[in-house]
Design a protein around this motif. Structure first.
Motif, mmCIF file in Angstrom:
data_model
loop_
_atom_site.group_PDB
_atom_site.id
_atom_site.type_symbol
_atom_site.label_atom_id
_atom_site.label_comp_id
_atom_site.label_asym_id
_atom_site.label_seq_id
_atom_site.Cartn_x
_atom_site.Cartn_y
_atom_site.Cartn_z
ATOM 1 N N GLN A 156 24.573 -67.445 106.178
ATOM 2 C CA GLN A 156 24.294 -67.339 105.062
ATOM 3 C C GLN A 156 24.406 -68.377 104.162
ATOM 4 O OE1 GLN A 156 27.759 -64.111 104.960
ATOM 5 N NE2 GLN A 156 25.686 -62.072 104.781
ATOM 6 N N ALA A 157 25.667 -69.490 104.722
ATOM 7 C CA ALA A 157 25.954 -71.109 103.659
ATOM 8 C C ALA A 157 24.499 -71.299 103.971
ATOM 9 C CB ALA A 157 26.972 -71.673 104.599
ATOM 10 N N ALA A 158 23.766 -71.425 104.452
ATOM 11 C CA ALA A 158 22.816 -72.068 104.544
ATOM 12 C C ALA A 158 21.515 -71.897 103.275
ATOM 13 C CB ALA A 158 22.156 -72.253 106.108
ATOM 14 N N ALA A 159 21.978 -70.731 102.852
ATOM 15 C CA ALA A 159 20.744 -70.056 101.826
ATOM 16 C C ALA A 159 22.204 -69.688 100.938
ATOM 17 C CB ALA A 159 19.597 -69.599 102.102
ATOM 18 N N PRO A 160 22.849 -69.906 99.951
ATOM 19 C CA PRO A 160 23.320 -69.597 99.438
ATOM 20 C C PRO A 160 22.839 -69.112 97.892
ATOM 21 C CG PRO A 160 23.905 -71.551 98.826
ATOM 22 C CD PRO A 160 22.608 -71.005 100.136
ATOM 23 N N ARG A 161 23.425 -67.354 97.913
ATOM 24 C CA ARG A 161 22.938 -66.825 96.735
ATOM 25 C C ARG A 161 24.479 -66.446 95.217
ATOM 26 N NH1 ARG A 161 22.229 -61.405 95.136
ATOM 27 N NH2 ARG A 161 23.629 -60.777 97.149
ATOM 28 N N ALA A 162 23.934 -66.973 94.462
ATOM 29 C CA ALA A 162 24.952 -67.123 92.958
ATOM 30 C C ALA A 162 24.770 -65.248 92.969
ATOM 31 C CB ALA A 162 24.210 -67.658 92.058
ATOM 32 N N PRO A 163 26.303 -65.280 92.651
ATOM 33 C CA PRO A 163 27.088 -63.651 92.684
ATOM 34 C C PRO A 163 26.007 -63.091 91.620
ATOM 35 C CG PRO A 163 28.274 -65.704 92.712
ATOM 36 C CD PRO A 163 27.601 -66.123 92.659
ATOM 37 N N GLY A 164 25.924 -61.901 91.678
ATOM 38 C CA GLY A 164 24.875 -61.406 90.445
ATOM 39 C C GLY A 164 23.594 -61.166 90.999
ATOM 40 N N ALA A 165 22.548 -62.288 91.415
ATOM 41 C CA ALA A 165 21.172 -63.053 91.506
ATOM 42 C C ALA A 165 20.605 -61.828 92.291
ATOM 43 C CB ALA A 165 21.283 -64.197 91.843
ATOM 44 N N PRO A 166 19.395 -61.698 91.215
ATOM 45 C CA PRO A 166 18.293 -60.577 92.198
ATOM 46 C C PRO A 166 17.726 -60.874 93.243
ATOM 47 C CG PRO A 166 17.737 -62.029 90.351
ATOM 48 C CD PRO A 166 18.495 -62.174 90.191
ATOM 49 N N VAL A 167 18.430 -60.051 93.935
ATOM 50 C CA VAL A 167 17.161 -60.195 95.770
ATOM 51 C C VAL A 167 15.660 -59.949 95.370
ATOM 52 C CG1 VAL A 167 17.031 -59.419 98.076
ATOM 53 C CG2 VAL A 167 19.561 -59.849 96.553
ATOM 54 N N PHE A 168 15.932 -58.764 95.231
ATOM 55 C CA PHE A 168 13.948 -58.471 94.584
ATOM 56 C C PHE A 168 13.382 -58.108 94.107
ATOM 57 C CE2 PHE A 168 16.322 -55.885 98.318
ATOM 58 C CZ PHE A 168 15.828 -56.565 99.037
ATOM 59 N N ALA A 169 12.341 -58.156 93.672
ATOM 60 C CA ALA A 169 11.186 -58.297 92.205
ATOM 61 C C ALA A 169 9.954 -57.227 92.478
ATOM 62 C CB ALA A 169 11.223 -59.314 91.746
ATOM 63 N N THR A 170 9.765 -56.657 91.368
ATOM 64 C CA THR A 170 8.141 -56.245 90.913
ATOM 65 C C THR A 170 7.580 -56.617 90.341
ATOM 66 O OG1 THR A 170 7.391 -54.354 91.912
ATOM 67 C CG2 THR A 170 9.101 -53.885 90.347
ATOM 68 N N VAL A 171 6.481 -56.224 89.747
ATOM 69 C CA VAL A 171 5.557 -56.318 88.957
ATOM 70 C C VAL A 171 5.580 -55.514 87.771
ATOM 71 C CG1 VAL A 171 3.458 -57.037 87.848
ATOM 72 C CG2 VAL A 171 4.466 -58.480 90.140
ATOM 73 N N ALA A 172 5.652 -54.933 87.036
ATOM 74 C CA ALA A 172 5.001 -54.070 85.755
ATOM 75 C C ALA A 172 4.670 -53.085 85.925
ATOM 76 C CB ALA A 172 6.051 -53.813 84.274
ATOM 77 N N GLY A 173 4.436 -52.740 85.946
ATOM 78 C CA GLY A 173 2.777 -52.099 86.064
ATOM 79 C C GLY A 173 2.618 -51.611 87.486
ATOM 80 N N GLY A 174 3.097 -51.667 88.177
ATOM 81 C CA GLY A 174 2.972 -51.650 89.553
ATOM 82 C C GLY A 174 1.897 -53.004 90.328
ATOM 83 N N LEU A 175 2.017 -53.653 91.820
ATOM 84 C CA LEU A 175 1.931 -54.075 92.743
ATOM 85 C C LEU A 175 0.534 -54.606 92.637
ATOM 86 C CD1 LEU A 175 4.671 -54.227 95.307
ATOM 87 C CD2 LEU A 175 4.482 -55.674 93.269
ATOM 88 N N SER A 176 -0.525 -53.252 92.888
ATOM 89 C CA SER A 176 -1.692 -53.507 92.455
ATOM 90 C C SER A 176 -2.079 -54.683 90.792
ATOM 91 C CB SER A 176 -1.752 -52.451 92.371
ATOM 92 O OG SER A 176 -2.283 -51.484 92.997
ATOM 93 N N ARG A 177 -0.679 -55.145 90.234
ATOM 94 C CA ARG A 177 -1.542 -56.194 89.152
ATOM 95 C C ARG A 177 -1.727 -57.524 89.772
ATOM 96 N NH1 ARG A 177 1.960 -55.900 83.896
ATOM 97 N NH2 ARG A 177 0.287 -57.334 83.509
ATOM 98 N N LEU A 178 -0.778 -57.435 90.876
ATOM 99 C CA LEU A 178 -0.941 -59.119 91.048
ATOM 100 C C LEU A 178 -1.839 -58.379 91.944
ATOM 101 C CD1 LEU A 178 0.931 -60.962 92.613
ATOM 102 C CD2 LEU A 178 1.807 -59.233 94.421
ATOM 103 N N VAL A 179 -2.493 -57.883 93.033
ATOM 104 C CA VAL A 179 -3.792 -58.167 93.661
ATOM 105 C C VAL A 179 -4.907 -58.269 92.392
ATOM 106 C CG1 VAL A 179 -5.285 -56.326 94.858
ATOM 107 C CG2 VAL A 179 -2.533 -55.968 95.524
#
Length: 469
Positions: A208-231
């Protein structure tokens, strides 16, 4: 005069599309890229459908925003490259629970895929064996040694931590069991730390110390409208010729490159290319490799897979807890292994009429009989079991969908990464213009698959003579 490079990408999932985009960005501008996809849809396990008039993910739901070293994940970098950064959304509710003893308990914070760095933090869910995690004066793992996650955690912290935390978390991702899955493949940061740390809790804290995360920083994300937009954006940005319903049945070494046999047996099409990225699951890859490199084919083809069914229900104004969802340990004896409250977790999906999207996952490795049940039976079971865990009878669904992903999730046994490295090294020596990419080799998750495809493309560019100006 130099002829344009001709590169075939076999497989139109996100790994194959990421490889095609990388080739377009870094190979000579006139490179001819063709993506062959045997089905009628690109994206592999990224599939956005529609239910009750709104987009719904029938496959992968999100991606990690950071890589294991703490930097931006390959998926987020690709999203930026494709001009979708302004469409990135994060969960509005991140709290999740685990179903234990017939009720829900919050998943403890500060764990690494359920493995605690602080034993007191998990006491509400599991009773760790604190005496077992003693400093014995040497690292937990010797260099280059891989073990099953369950074996290590059971030995150091006891059965309850595995059964109630680690196993359901790994099961939610891989549909497999902690006692079978490779530590180095599924939890590389912990495996790395365990080669120097003397206790498991110490290894968790070091990772955990080797890859610290700021408090409250998001872990996950997606694309509005769905991941098929990424495709769709990746396919467009690649500038590749996209061939759907185009099964590659044979791959043959020829002078100066490769010959692909495409299409039905009665009317085969033969295509010659300079290089090939095999971005397909292990078994079809093994079939294509067999004539050229039987040893590589045998090793690759030994990888096993688990299937899963995703049951999505639209419920009219249900009373759901303020959670993103919950995990279900196998010890609870339920068919479902996880449930996600989509419209609670993702604020952009909330509906004006108060209806809610709920998804349940069914299917564990070794228990594929569940997946043979009819759609209506799976939907009814999911509705009943989620109601039972929540302690309330949920309203009857107004719409539903069952998506089956047979053989979708690789089961990485200890030593997987070494076996894949050996296959790749052998191919690099004998056939440098043939590369492997995808979840079957490097791990699951959109960022890993994107990075795998990009790395395969870079190797092809090197083999063919370097990037263009």
């Amino acid at each position: 005069m130099r002829q344009p490079w001709r590169v075939a990408v076999v497989g139109g999932g996100i790994a194959g599309l990421a490889a095609a985009v990388r080739l377009r960005d870094r190979a000579p501008a006139d490179t001819e890229i063709t993506v062959y996809e045997q089905s009628g849809a690109l994206g592999g396990k990224l599939r956005t459908g529609e239910l009750a008039g709104q987009p719904v993910e029938f496959g992968a739901e999100s991606f990690l925003v950071r890589d294991p070293a703490g930097g931006e994940s390959a998926a987020l970098t690709l999203v930026r490259r494709l001009g979708l950064a302004g469409q990135v959304v994060h969960p509005t509710v991140g709290r999740a629970a685990v179903a234990v003893d017939g009720g829900l308990r919050p998943i403890p914070g500060g764990t690494l895929v359920g493995v605690p760095g602080d034993l007191a933090a998990v006491a509400t869910v599991a009773r760790p064996d604190a005496d077992a995690d003693r400093d014995e004066g040497r690292p937990l793992l010797d260099p280059d040694v891989d073990v099953a996650v369950g074996a290590l955690v059971r030995r150091r912290l006891g059965d309850e931590v595995v059964d109630r935390l680690v196993d359901p978390m790994l099961g939610g991702v891989y549909a497999g069991r902690a006692d079978d899955l490779s530590l180095a493949t599924t939890m590389p940061a912990l495996a790395h730390a365990a080669r120097t740390a003397h206790t498991l809790t110490g290894a968790v804290r070091a990772a955990q110390a080797a890859a610290p995360r700021a408090p409250g920083a998001p872990v996950f994300a997606t694309v509005a409208g769905g991941l098929s937009r990424l495709v769709e954006a990746a396919a467009a940005a690649s500038g590749a010729t996209i061939r759907q319903h185009a099964a590659v049945r044979e791959l043959t070494r020829v002078a100066g490159g490769w010959r692909l046999t495409v299409g039905p047996t009665r009317e085969p099409e033969h295509v010659e290319v300079d290089a090939v990225v095999l971005a397909v699951p292990a078994r079809p890859a093994a079939r294509l490799l067999a004539p050229t490199d039987p040893d590589a084919a045998t090793t690759v083809g030994a990888l096993d897979y688990a299937g899963v069914a995703l049951v999505t229900l639209v419920l009219p104004a249900p009373d759901l807890p303020e959670l993103s969802g919950f995990l279900v340990p196998a010890t609870e004896g339920l068919s479902i292994k996880a449930s996600t409250f989509f419209t609670t977790k993702w604020g952009h999906l909330r509906r004006p009429d108060g209806s809610a999207l709920l998804r349940a996952s069914v299917g564990r490795y070794g228990d594929e009989t569940q997946l043979h049940r009819p759609d209506a039976d799976l939907a009814a079971t999911a509705h009943r079991e989620v109601s039972g865990v929540l302690g309330t009878t949920l309203p009857d669904p107004v719409a539903g969908h069952v998506q089956r992903w047979g053989g979708a999730l690789p089961q990485y046994t200890p030593g997987h990464l070494d076996r894949v490295a050996g296959v790749r090294a052998a191919l690099r020596r004998a056939h440098p213009t043939l590369t492997l990419a995808g979840a079957g080799y490097d791990g699951v998750g959109i960022p890993v698959c994107v990075r795998s495809g990009e790395t395969a493309a870079d190797e092809i560019i090197t083999a063919l003579g370097g990037a263009g100006s």
